[in-house]
Structure formats: C-alpha cells, structure tokens
Motif scaffolding. Structure first.
Motif, PDB file in Angstrom:
ATOM      1  N   GLN A 117       0.827  -1.203   0.000  1.00  0.00           N
ATOM      2  CA  GLN A 117       0.000   0.000   0.000  1.00  0.00           C
ATOM      3  C   GLN A 117       0.858   1.249   0.000  1.00  0.00           C
ATOM      4  O   GLN A 117       0.597   2.205  -0.741  1.00  0.00           O
ATOM      5  CB  GLN A 117      -0.923  -0.021   1.231  1.00  0.00           C
ATOM      6  N   GLU A 156      -6.810 -11.504  -1.384  1.00  0.00           N
ATOM      7  CA  GLU A 156      -7.575 -10.288  -1.640  1.00  0.00           C
ATOM      8  C   GLU A 156      -6.956  -9.022  -1.032  1.00  0.00           C
ATOM      9  O   GLU A 156      -6.884  -7.982  -1.720  1.00  0.00           O
ATOM     10  CB  GLU A 156      -9.022 -10.492  -1.154  1.00  0.00           C
ATOM     11  N   ARG A 160      -5.873  -5.935  -3.420  1.00  0.00           N
ATOM     12  CA  ARG A 160      -6.468  -4.613  -3.233  1.00  0.00           C
ATOM     13  C   ARG A 160      -5.396  -3.548  -3.043  1.00  0.00           C
ATOM     14  O   ARG A 160      -5.509  -2.421  -3.528  1.00  0.00           O
ATOM     15  CB  ARG A 160      -7.418  -4.652  -2.023  1.00  0.00           C
TER      16      ARG A 160
END
Length: 750
Positions: A117, A156, A160
């Motif tokens: 991220q 997932e 993401r």
C-alpha cells in the motif's frame, strides 16, 4: 532457349516447394525451432537496456536469510522489507513473479499488505490453471473437449493494495519458449504483467495516450477515462487497460492514426523518454497479442542480484546495484536446472541443463517492448514471395550453370542470403526464414538439377560410347560424351604418378630371335607387366619397344593413387622375376622408375593424326628416374614426391640427384618391398646405408666410405653403396668445393 525454359520450370518447382512447406505446421515449427535459434547464435549476447533489473529468489538467498528453500514458505515480512527497500531506493515499479494465493501468518501478511500500500507501484502475479472439460455429443460424433482457463487472483488484501495484478503463463518444457502474450488469450484477454508493468512504468504517459486517442477519434471518448488518476483509483489500472485495448481492437485504423499523430507531436523532441514510452504503449495496444521474445543472452544477462543482497540496498554495506527509476522484477531466477518449476528452455539454454527463469523472460519482454526491439517475422505474403523467388533463383542457377560452378554459386547465394538475414535480425529484429530456403530449397534445387543434368549427360554418353568405345580409353570417351564437338580438345591437367619401365639387354635379345619369336616373347612379357598395373587401377598409355608408360591420375594429389602405383611396381618386379624363370635361358632385367606431379594428358599430334598420351616435365622426369637405376644398380627408383606420406612400404633414401637435362635436384629413394612381412636383413642394410649417407652429406668422406663398405660386406652386393663408395674415393682425392655444398650428385648421362 529450351534449357532456359527447363531451368525456369525447375525454379518454379523449387519455389512452390518452399511455399507449400511454409504453409505446413512442420515447416513453421522447424523455422522457429532451428532458424530463429541460428539467428540468435549468429547474433550472440547483447547488452540489454538498463530500465529493468531482476531480484533472484534462489537457493543462496534462502541459506543466507535462513528461510525455507521453497519460496512459497518464505515469511511475507521478508517481502515487505524488500518492497520498502526498493521504494526508498527509487524503484519505479515492482513486479512479483510469485503467487500469493492464500493467507499465511497474519502479522507477516499485514506487514506485506501495508508495504504494498505504501509503495503504490507493486504488481502481483495472477495464477492461471487450465482444465479440459468434456462436451456432451449426440452420440454420432466423437467426444470433444474444451479448455477452460481459471484465473486465480492473489490473496484479496494483497490484490487490493497492489496497483494491479496480471497473469504471465509460458509453455512448459520440453517446449522451447519463443513467444509470450501481451494480453493473455483464454483469460479474457487480461494484460500480462510485463504489460501492466510497462503501463505502471509509463504512468505519467497514460493520460497522453488517452488524449492521443480522443484527438484522433472523439467517438472513442465515451469509453475512455476523463480523469486518469481518479479512474485508476476507482477501477484499477488493469480495468482501464482492458478498456483501452477494446478501443484499439474495435477500430483497426486507430493504431496507425495514433502513431502518426504521435510522430507529429513536439514531445518527440522535447521529452524523448515520454515519447519512447508512448510509442511502446501504442505498439502494445494496437499490436498482435502474441510476440516473440528477443533474448539478450543466457540466464543472468538481464542485471540480476540475489534477494538477500537486495535487502541491503540503501545500507552502508549495500552492493553497487542501482534500481532508481527502474522496474524491478522479483522471482525465481537462479542458475536453474530443468527440474525447477519456474525454469524454461530457450535458445540460450545451456547443454548442461541450465535453463532461464520465468521472471527473467518477463523482464526481457518488458525491455523488448520498451526499447521497440521486438522480433518481427515476415508477413505471410512477404514470406511466400521470398521463398518463391528464392526457389526460382536457386533452380535457374543450378540448372543453367555447370555443376561445380552451380555449387559454388549456390553456396555464395546462400552465404549472401544468410548474411542479409543476420543483418536484418541484428539491426532491425526482422526475422527472415532460414530453414526452408537454405536447408530445403537450396539442396533440393541443386540436387534436382544435378540429377536432371546427369540423366541427360548419361544418355549423351551412351550414344557416344557406341561410336568411340572401342577406340579410346573410357575416361576419354566420358569426356567426349560431354563435348563431342571438341574431339581434339581432350587434354586435361591432372595430378598423377607416372611409371616407366625399361628392359635391359633387349637389343641383344631381339637380335637372337626371329620376329615371330620376339613378338610372342614380348606378348608374354607385357602380360606380366600389365596385370599388376590393371590390378591396382593404373592406365597404360604408351607402349614402345620393350618399355611401357603407366599412369595413376586424379584431379588432385591423392596418396591412395601413389600407393597403388608403388604396389604395382613391386608386383611388376615379382611378376617379371617369375616370367624370367619361365623363359630361361632368356630373361629381361626390368628397371622401373616412378615420379608424381601435375601433367597434362590428352590428344597429342597435328593435322589428322593424334595420340592419347601424357606430356609434361613429370613424364620426362619419370623416364630419367627409370634410367637412374642403371647408375646405382637398383630395380625400382621413386622420387620423394611419390612416397611422401605413404606407409606400409620399405624404402631407403638414396640422396639428392641432379638428373641429366634437369636443373633442379630431385630426392630419390629405392622402393625395396612391403613392410610386412619384416625382412630384418633388408632393414639393417637400409639402416647402415642411411648412416653412410648422413656421413657423406656431412663431408666425412672416410667415415662414409667405411660405412658404405660395411653395407656391401653385410649384403654381399649393394649397388647404391658401391656408387657412393666410388664417389667417396673420388672426393678423398679431390674434395668438392666447400661452398656451396648441398650434397647433390649431378649425373651427366641418362
């Protein structure tokens, strides 16, 4: 004209053969498997562009990091640490060729998710699995199957957090990896991760690409994002790429129009790097989904660093490995053996089983597209036209020209074609076919022409043999069959061995016999001489009085022919000895001389009378060598040229002699016998004589005289030793001049 039409006919056959093979699966397979490989081999290793590097997950890194050898079991916190290091070092995009399908240790997964991220430039690999599903029929047709591809996304939270996920499937061994997909067929045309990586690398250029498309055709505006950054956050990078791919696929003219507009933009000069990325993206979206990999070299050619070393990037003891503004591919890329699950066989795979890792193939594909160095095979029409025209050229050349000239010309044409193909491949990445033109058409065209010429020539030769077969030697008839109009021009230059014989006391013998008795006697004598010559494939070309001339000839120096001549000479001596026993009290002491070299053979004469015979210095010298036997008391004398390189014969060197009428000295030897069975007395006599000859050459006359006398005492009678003994006595009284002394003996008589 008729011959030209035949040549064109053969050329068309050869050309059509190439066209037919180019349509077959086998032809395409061999062209890719052999032809492309050879072009890579000719080109060799090249330096790849610097925009991509590989971080290798390998056995050494596992040991140094104290983690399992299986990468699937590595703690994901290690990957999180790597991502942070690479981001700090300025990596522009990070692509993991590793499947993160299932959750592992929660804390490690969380750290990896957060690192992805934070980075905002990580691409992860989708897993693909295919399965054959049977299709039910109506009972009248065989059971069929269809292939269903299942695309499995990463865990997932990771998917993401990543900027995008994409598949990258390559064929497994034993199939050679020559191609890859830009958009994965069978998986909804999903962009593969080298392409997603390229899009991330050129993130700033994506908006320009959308602008180009809209400017070329505003009708496409509805299917394209107005705000690229916002749309990417909402739909993801891969979703936007699919939409853009649909625009190009739906409008085949869009690609060329966008390229044309790009060339007109000032960006080409003001921002060459962005121009480069835009051009690469246009080629991807508007191009064929299947591409050939332009490998740079063997495994490790793309700059590679071990995973454990990569974790030190940015630290004081960090390795000198720059990732700033580059794309980093992470995956299995050690010096892999074939049994590893992510290893692939390529043109640069080594014979010891070392293959290349899939991650390095992905990095290579990325660099190929970015640098616009994609291998481009010829289009089908160009390919067919090339093999057709090449086949016609080979057929015409092979049929029109004489065989030897046609062979050389075909080889030269093949060399020029190969040079052109190699140049095109190296400079323009253009792939010209090699296997069909060079390994099929060229040999077939030349072979067919040779066969055709042979059939015609053979028929001509048969016709001529009917007329001349009883009057001339076979090889002359063969030559005339090729050029019957040139019946006087049968002369040819050959390399061969000439054998002369002469019978001593023939004159006195002929005086004691009636003509009829002499004729019968000579008939039996010549039979004794002819049989060994014919047995060893010699040709008797002249017969005068008691002498014969036989030759062994070939287009070049052939030791086997010289050996046959020597064997014939030895058997002639034995045959004459048996003949003399059978005609006692008459006898003919036969002397034999042999010399080898280049001479002419053919028709000699003028006006209306010609004889087929050899001419040249070699023939004259052979006659002098035969006469040399009288000087030294030998039966078979041969020149150095005859016995050079031969084995299985017992000879002794007699020295260097300047024969009557000759300016250059000639090394002469006595042909004694076969080496087997061994005659120890002959060998010892040859050894003693060699010592005497060495002393003679060093001007040690007294030592030479004593040694030659020893040889005479040992053998009872030895002509060459007696000859040199007389010379030594003469030189002891009147030594020859000190300089120059070359130990050459000059003979004043024939």
């Amino acid at each position: 004209m008729a011959k030209l039409l035949k040549a064109l006919g053969l050329g068309c056959v050869v050309g059509l053969l190439g066209v037919t093979l180019s349509f077959t699966q086998t032809g395409r397979h061999f062209e890719e498997d052999l032809g492309l490989d050879f072009l890579f081999t000719l080109r060799g290793t090249t330096t790849p562009p610097s925009e991509a590097v590989v971080i290798s997950i390998d056995r050494d890194s596992s040991e140094n990091l104290h983690v399992p050898d299986n990468p699937d079991k590595w703690p994901r916190s290690v990957h999180a640490q790597l991502v942070d290091r690479l981001v700090e070092a300025g990596a522009k995009a990070i692509t993991f060729d590793v499947h993160f399908i299932e959750p592992k240790v929660p804390e490690d997964d969380r750290r990896f998710e957060e690192a992805i991220q934070r980075a905002g430039n990580v691409i992860l690999a989708d897993a693909m699995r295919s399965k054959d599903i049977p299709i039910e029929g109506d009972g009248t047709k065989p059971l069929e199957t269809t292939n269903i591809v299942k695309l499995t996304k990463p865990y997932e939270p990771f998917a993401r957090a990543a900027v995008g996920t994409a598949p990258f499937v390559l064929p497994r061994i034993p199939f050679k990896v020559n191609q890859y997909w830009t958009f994965q067929q069978g998986a909804g045309d999903a962009p593969t991760f080298p392409i997603v990586t390229l899009q991330e690398y050129g993130r700033e250029a994506f908006a320009h690409l959308v602008q180009l498309v809209k400017q070329v055709n505003p009708a496409h505006a509805d299917g394209l994002p107005t705000d690229v950054e916002r749309e990417q956050r909402a739909r993801g990078l891969v979703g936007m790429m699919r939409d853009l791919r649909d625009q190009f696929e739906g409008d085949p003219a869009l690609g060329p129009q966008v390229r044309q507009l790009l060339e007109a933009w000032d960006i080409r000069h003001t921002d060459p790097q962005r121009y480069r990325v835009l051009k690469a993206l246009i080629n991807v979206y508007a191009g064929d989904p299947t591409r050939y990999v332009n490998y740079y070299g063997p495994p490790g050619t793309v700059p590679t660093i071990h995973y454990d070393q990569a974790l030190k990037i940015g630290m004081p003891d960090a390795p000198n490995f720059d990732v700033k503004d580059k794309v980093v591919f992470v995956g299995l890329s050690e010096v892999l053996l074939a049994e590893r699950k992510d290893s692939f066989y390529t043109v640069f795979s080594k014979a010891n089983g070392v293959f290349i890792g899939g991650v390095e193939i992905a990095a290579t594909a990325f660099l190929n597209i970015l640098d616009d160095t994609i291998i481009q095979p010829l289009g089908m029409l160009s390919h067919l036209a090339l093999v057709l025209l090449w086949g016609i050229a080979i057929g015409v050349v092979s049929r029109l020209l004489p065989i030897h000239i046609a062979a050389v010309t075909s080889l030269c044409l093949g060399g020029l074609y190969l040079a052109l193909a190699s140049y095109q491949f190296q400079s323009r990445q253009s792939w010209l076919p090699l296997v069909v033109p060079l390994l099929v058409q060229a040999p077939f065209g030349f072979g067919a022409a040779v066969l055709w010429n042979y059939m015609e020539t053979d028929q001509e030769r048969k016709n001529i043999r009917k007329a001349f077969g009883l009057y001339l030697p076979n090889d002359v008839v063969d030559q005339l069959s090729k050029d019957i109009a040139n019946i006087k021009g049968t002369t040819q230059v050959v390399y061969g061995t000439c054998l002369f014989t002469d019978a001593g006391d023939y004159t006195s013998l002929s005086e004691r016999m009636s003509p009829k008795e002499l004729s019968d006697f000579l008939g039996r004598y010549f039979e004794a001489l002819f049989q060994p010559v014919r047995k060893h494939d010699g040709l008797i070309v002249d017969l005068k009085g008691d002498s014969i001339l036989a030759i062994w000839k070939g287009p070049q120096d052939e030791p086997v022919l010289r050996k046959k001549a020597c064997l014939a000479a030895l058997e002639m001596a034995e045959s004459v000895a048996r003949f003399n026993q059978s005609v006692a009290p008459y006898s003919l002491a036969t002397r034999i001389g042999l010399h080898a070299g280049e001479f002419t053979i053919g028709a000699v004469g003028a006006v209306d009378h010609f004889e087929y015979r050899p001419t040249g210095d070699v023939v004259n010298t052979a006659s002098r060598v035969e006469g040399f036997n009288k000087y030294v008391g030998t039966q078979i004398a041969v020149s150095e040229e005859v016995i050079r390189g031969l084995d299985g014969l017992l000879t002794r060197e007699l020295g260097a002699f300047r024969l009557k009428g000759k300016g250059k000295p000639l090394g002469l030897h006595e042909l004694v016998s076969h080496e087997e069975p061994i005659d120890q007395t002959q060998r010892e006599a040859c050894a003693i004589f060699a010592e005497g000859l060495a002393a003679f050459r060093s001007r040690s006359w007294e030592q030479a005289r004593a040694t030659f006398k020893q040889c005479i005492d040992f053998t009872g009678k030895d002509g060459p030793s007696q000859f040199y003994l007389s010379l030594c006595v003469q030189y002891l009284k009147t030594p020859p001049a000190e300089e120059p002394w070359d130990a050459v003996v000059t003979l004043e008589k024939k």
